[in-house]
Design an enzyme around this catalytic site. Structure first.
Site, PDB file in Angstrom:
ATOM      1  N   CYS A   1       0.661  -1.217   0.100  1.00 41.56           N
ATOM      2  CA  CYS A   1      -0.058   0.013   0.096  1.00 41.56           C
ATOM      3  C   CYS A   1       0.751   1.291  -0.030  1.00 41.56           C
ATOM      4  O   CYS A   1       0.345   2.364  -0.342  1.00 41.56           O
ATOM      5  CB  CYS A   1      -0.920  -0.067   1.111  1.00 41.56           C
ATOM      6  SG  CYS A   1      -1.855  -1.695   1.406  1.00 41.56           S
TER       7      CYS A   1
ATOM      8  N   HIS B   1      -3.385   7.250   2.620  1.00 41.86           N
ATOM      9  CA  HIS B   1      -3.799   5.839   2.119  1.00 41.86           C
ATOM     10  C   HIS B   1      -5.109   5.416   2.914  1.00 41.86           C
ATOM     11  O   HIS B   1      -5.547   5.845   3.909  1.00 41.86           O
ATOM     12  CB  HIS B   1      -2.718   5.006   2.544  1.00 41.86           C
ATOM     13  CG  HIS B   1      -3.138   3.345   2.427  1.00 41.86           C
ATOM     14  ND1 HIS B   1      -3.835   3.059   1.282  1.00 41.86           N
ATOM     15  CD2 HIS B   1      -3.086   2.395   3.274  1.00 41.86           C
ATOM     16  CE1 HIS B   1      -3.980   1.649   1.175  1.00 41.86           C
ATOM     17  NE2 HIS B   1      -3.439   1.340   2.369  1.00 41.86           N
TER      18      HIS B   1
ATOM     19  N   ASN C   1      -9.982  -0.717   0.147  1.00 46.07           N
ATOM     20  CA  ASN C   1      -8.576  -0.561   0.015  1.00 46.07           C
ATOM     21  C   ASN C   1      -8.088  -1.120  -1.094  1.00 46.07           C
ATOM     22  O   ASN C   1      -8.037  -2.382  -1.491  1.00 46.07           O
ATOM     23  CB  ASN C   1      -8.173  -1.289   1.186  1.00 46.07           C
ATOM     24  CG  ASN C   1      -6.483  -1.212   1.501  1.00 46.07           C
ATOM     25  OD1 ASN C   1      -5.862  -0.583   0.428  1.00 46.07           O
ATOM     26  ND2 ASN C   1      -6.004  -1.570   2.376  1.00 46.07           N
TER      27      ASN C   1
END
Ligand code: ACO
Length: 359
Positions: A111, A249, A279
């Site tokens: 990520c 994020h 996500n």
């Protein structure tokens, strides 16, 4: 002095939507649990592969920068979902963009991958080693998900985001970054049965599993992202009131809120779109950058802070001074993408394999 201006932005959002309610058709979960614990209401399931998603986002970013793929001297693809291990996904993206010149590499930092890639592109430009770089993050997380693991399966989605970074003599672009890795915690978020660690012959792997310990990641994410953000702000001599936008994020809205509270940021200073996409790993930040520009939330000269964490546990934050471009050079309209199948139809085989009990 050479700086690295962000001059183009693009995204690819797969058309097939998987809602929380649809997850309840094969999993013991609820819209209430998912949205209250994570902020996610739906995610997208891609009918095309990582490199194709990356290419569509990149075409939009290139057009908006007024460039063609032939202008690029470097393509960095941040992904943990490569189409193939060898060759890399970046070479596929270059091929699909119809060019044959640029250096191509993949960057694997889960990520945090986009921030790592942006820092790398910026360093190459500022050192004079590259002039025009495509940084694209694309993730097909639905491929990894174990649909019998409700604690992780509900969190992820597919998508891609891209930026073009170009040499400029105006002081803008990524001006400060603090990246790091909490490697003692590398086992708390992993796809452990894939790679040379696995025993190919004596003990071949079963279904892939994205294992993680959510509460522990939550704590470390707040510590890693929060600490990196404070370092970047202090190095850049920025106070809270100097920040125009935080683009974090998107892993959990509660993580974002905790960081925003620590920094005493107001809601309008924080970009949140996790409710729509879940996500998407490395792709969350460039998709959010793209949507911030599309919705007029970025003005020339704005001070933007981005922060991320991911498997490794990698973490990082960056200070981006936005340049002059907030209006695309070419108004690129992405061809309408349709999927012949619904999200549940796209996932039908995977769900069957993951959820069926051994005889
Ligand atoms: N539906 C219903 N109940 C569930 C679900 C679900 N999908 N998943 C777990 N539960 C249950 C658990 O079984 C547990 O039940 P129990 O108390 O009877 O044992 C209960 O809900 C609470 O589970 P927790 O894991 O404690 O829930 P928590 O509030 O910590 O939220 C979450 C879990 C959302 C994963 C959170 O910990 C989190 O966001 N962690 C960090 C982010 C993260 O890990 N993201 C994935 C990593 S990817 C990345 O971006 C790097």
């Amino acid at each position: 002095m050479i700086y690295a201006d962000i001059t183009g932005w693009g995204k690819y959002i797969p058309p097939a939507v998987l809602t929380n309610d649809e997850l309840t058709t094969f999993m013991d979960t609820s819209d209430e649990w998912i949205s209250s614990r994570s902020g996610i209401r739906q995610r997208r399931i891609s009918h095309i592969n990582t490199a194709q998603m990356a290419t569509l986002a990149s075409k939009q970013a290139l057009a908006r920068a007024g460039l063609t793929a032939d202008d690029l001297d470097l393509i960095i693809v941040a992904t943990c979902c490569p189409d193939t291990l060898v060759p890399n996904t970046a070479s596929k993206v270059q091929e699909l963009l119809g060019t044959n010149q640029a250096a191509c590499f993949d960057l694997s930092s889960a990520c945090t991958g986009f921030l790592y890639a942006l820092q790398n592109a910026t360093a190459q430009i500022r050192s004079g080693m590259a002039k025009k770089v495509l940084v694209v993050a694309a993730e097909r997380m639905s491929w990894f998900v174990n649909w019998s693991e409700r604690s992780s399966a509900v969190l992820f989605g597919d998508g891609a985001g891209a930026v073009i970074v170009e040499a400029s003599d105006i002081e803008c672009g990524l001006l400060n970054a603090k990246l790091g890795c909490d490697s003692k915690a590398r086992d708390i978020l992993s796809v452990s049965n894939f790679g040379t660690d696995m025993d190919r012959y004596e003990n071949p792997p079963g279904p892939l599993t994205l294992d993680f310990i959510g509460p522990e990641i939550f704590k470390r994410a707040v510590r890693g992202m929060g600490g990196a953000t404070e370092t970047v702000m202090s190095e850049a001599k920025l106070n809270v009131e100097d920040i125009d936008l935080l683009i974090p994020h998107q892993a959990n809205v509660r993580i974002i809120e905790t960081i925003a509270q620590k920094l005493k940021l107001k809601d309008e200073q924080v970009m949140v779109n996790i409710q729509n996409y879940g996500n998407t790993s490395a792709a969350t930040v460039p998709i959010a950058i793209c949507e911030a520009l599309e919705s007029g939330r970025v003005k020339p000269g704005d001070n933007i802070i981005s922060a991320a964490f991911g498997a490794g546990l990698t973490w990082g934050a960056g200070f981006i001074k936005w340049g002059n471009r907030v209006t695309p050079v070419n108004d690129y309209v992405q061809q309408e993408q349709t999927s012949e199948k619904t999200a549940l139809e796209l996932l039908a085989t995977a769900i069957k394999h993951c959820t069926q009990k051994p005889a």
